[in-house]
Design a protein around this motif. Structure first.
Motif, PDB file in Angstrom:
ATOM      1  N   LYS A   1     -10.650   1.983   9.220  1.00  0.00           N
ATOM      2  CA  LYS A   1     -10.345   0.817   8.434  1.00  0.00           C
ATOM      3  C   LYS A   1     -10.538   2.008   6.715  1.00  0.00           C
ATOM      4  CE  LYS A   1     -13.377  -2.224  10.938  1.00  0.00           C
ATOM      5  NZ  LYS A   1     -14.772  -3.294  11.400  1.00  0.00           N
TER       6      LYS A   1
ATOM      7  N   GLN B   1      -7.208   2.645   5.300  1.00  0.00           N
ATOM      8  CA  GLN B   1      -5.989   1.518   4.288  1.00  0.00           C
ATOM      9  C   GLN B   1      -6.953   2.238   3.035  1.00  0.00           C
ATOM     10  OE1 GLN B   1      -6.942  -2.669   4.115  1.00  0.00           O
ATOM     11  NE2 GLN B   1      -7.777  -2.534   5.309  1.00  0.00           N
TER      12      GLN B   1
ATOM     13  N   TYR C   1       0.068  -3.579   9.757  1.00  0.00           N
ATOM     14  CA  TYR C   1       0.068  -4.665   8.985  1.00  0.00           C
ATOM     15  C   TYR C   1       1.982  -4.683   8.422  1.00  0.00           C
ATOM     16  CZ  TYR C   1      -2.240  -2.612   5.612  1.00  0.00           C
ATOM     17  OH  TYR C   1      -2.474  -1.816   3.334  1.00  0.00           O
TER      18      TYR C   1
ATOM     19  N   TRP D   1      -1.175  -9.396   3.917  1.00  0.00           N
ATOM     20  CA  TRP D   1      -2.462  -9.276   3.837  1.00  0.00           C
ATOM     21  C   TRP D   1      -2.254  -8.729   2.802  1.00  0.00           C
ATOM     22  CZ3 TRP D   1      -5.094 -11.007   7.227  1.00  0.00           C
ATOM     23  CH2 TRP D   1      -4.966 -11.660   8.021  1.00  0.00           C
ATOM     24  N   GLU D   2      -1.415  -7.538   2.263  1.00  0.00           N
ATOM     25  CA  GLU D   2      -1.733  -7.517   0.783  1.00  0.00           C
ATOM     26  C   GLU D   2      -2.758  -9.081  -0.128  1.00  0.00           C
ATOM     27  OE1 GLU D   2       0.539  -6.985   2.543  1.00  0.00           O
ATOM     28  OE2 GLU D   2       1.398  -4.466   2.468  1.00  0.00           O
TER      29      GLU D   2
ATOM     30  N   TYR E   1      -5.605  -6.326   1.312  1.00  0.00           N
ATOM     31  CA  TYR E   1      -5.316  -5.066   2.224  1.00  0.00           C
ATOM     32  C   TYR E   1      -4.751  -4.064   1.516  1.00  0.00           C
ATOM     33  CZ  TYR E   1      -6.041  -6.382   7.156  1.00  0.00           C
ATOM     34  OH  TYR E   1      -6.339  -6.829   8.276  1.00  0.00           O
TER      35      TYR E   1
ATOM     36  N   GLY F   1      -0.236   1.314   2.783  1.00  0.00           N
ATOM     37  CA  GLY F   1      -1.217   1.135   3.821  1.00  0.00           C
ATOM     38  C   GLY F   1      -0.671   2.746   4.812  1.00  0.00           C
TER      39      GLY F   1
END
Ligand code: MTE
Ligand code: MO
Length: 270
Positions: free
Chosen positions: A50, A53, A233, A259-260, A264, A268
């Motif tokens: 986590k 990220q 992702y 997801w961005e 997110y 990544g």
């Protein structure tokens, strides 16, 4: 430009994270070799993924220059089944039609800011030089899995279409709608983007085989991207087309990926 002190601080934090990550893997030990799922039972591993990220791209570049290769594993490290996540079976009509035809009618379109837009059938992609790599996929949800991927180096396709000088990002558009097939015309299909450092990285491939078999639908058939220095992702499945762009600020939510757009990080890196 950040000052030196900030960098030093960030670098120290990054070292801590790398240390944590190594610790987590050591703790997981042979569980890693046994399969995909057991790492997710390791809390510090989940936390580490986590936090990874949030590494900034600049810091990642300093501590792990991107030409560096992601670790590759051996056949003995590959579990029998590669885990799948996110969309497992796109319900979109255009995808279903391709699937019924066993993807014989699939064409990967590559366009945008290029001199020579092109489209490639699966047979054409398979006829191009390929790369096979056994790598570890890390999902921010807290699991990892090792798989053997075969596909066309993305750099090779870029050479074919000849990017224009102003092209800065490679955008992947995917078949799968994340909110189910759209009723109100709103596009919720998965999408992703990477920069040219990653696009031309030798381990960045458009994969058509997983573990020596055609890519299963649950893992992104017929084509999915593998960009091995990045988190799960970023690995776009069900790629329908590739578009070279100067910026992604005006596309969908403006953050460069499905997801961005939901929060997110765009970069990544791992
Ligand atoms: N098109 C598409 N690509 C996607 C996703 C998705 O839902 N749709 N999920 C992402 C996430 S979060 C992960 S972890 C990986 C999962 O890949 P796998 O199903 O092969 O394990 O695909 C990534 N790429
Ligand atoms: Mo993920």
């Amino acid at each position: 430009m950040k000052n030196r002190k900030t960098y030093t601080l960030m670098r120290a934090r990054q070292r801590d994270r790398r240390h944590l990550l190594r610790g987590a893997f050591a703790a997981a030990g042979s569980a890693l070799l046994a399969g995909c799922d057991r790492l997710s039972q390791n809390e510090s591993f989940v936390e580490t993924l986590k936090s990874a990220q949030h590494l900034s791209r600049a810091v990642h570049k300093i501590v792990a220059p991107r030409p560096a290769m992601a670790q590759e594993f051996t056949q003995a490290d590959v579990p029998p089944v590669f885990r799948s996540n996110g969309t497992l079976d796109p319900t979109d009509a255009d995808y279903q039609a391709l699937r019924r035809a066993d993807f014989a009618t699939y064409q990967l379109k590559v366009g945008g800011l290029v001199e020579k837009p092109a489209a490639f059938t699966l047979a054409q992609l398979r006829a191009l030089p390929s790369r096979t790599q056994i790598t570890r996929h890390d999902c921010v949800e807290g699991w990892s899995c090792i798989g053997k991927w075969t596909g066309v180096p993305l750099g090779l396709l870029l050479d074919r279409v000849r990017p224009l000088p102003q092209a800065r990002f490679v955008l992947f558009r995917c078949f799968d709608s994340m909110d189910g097939p759209s009723l109100d015309g709103r596009d919720s299909r998965y999408y992703e983007s990477i920069d040219f450092d990653d696009a031309r990285h030798p381990q960045t491939i458009l994969a058509y085989d997983l573990n020596d078999r055609p890519l299963p639908v649950s893992n992104g058939a017929p084509i999915r991207c593998r960009v091995e220095r990045q988190l799960g992702y970023k690995q776009a499945k069900y790629v329908s087309s590739i578009e070279l762009v100067e910026s992604f600020g005006a596309i969908r939510g403006g953050k460069g990926g499905y997801w961005e757009d939901e929060g997110y990080e765009w970069y990544g890196g791992i």
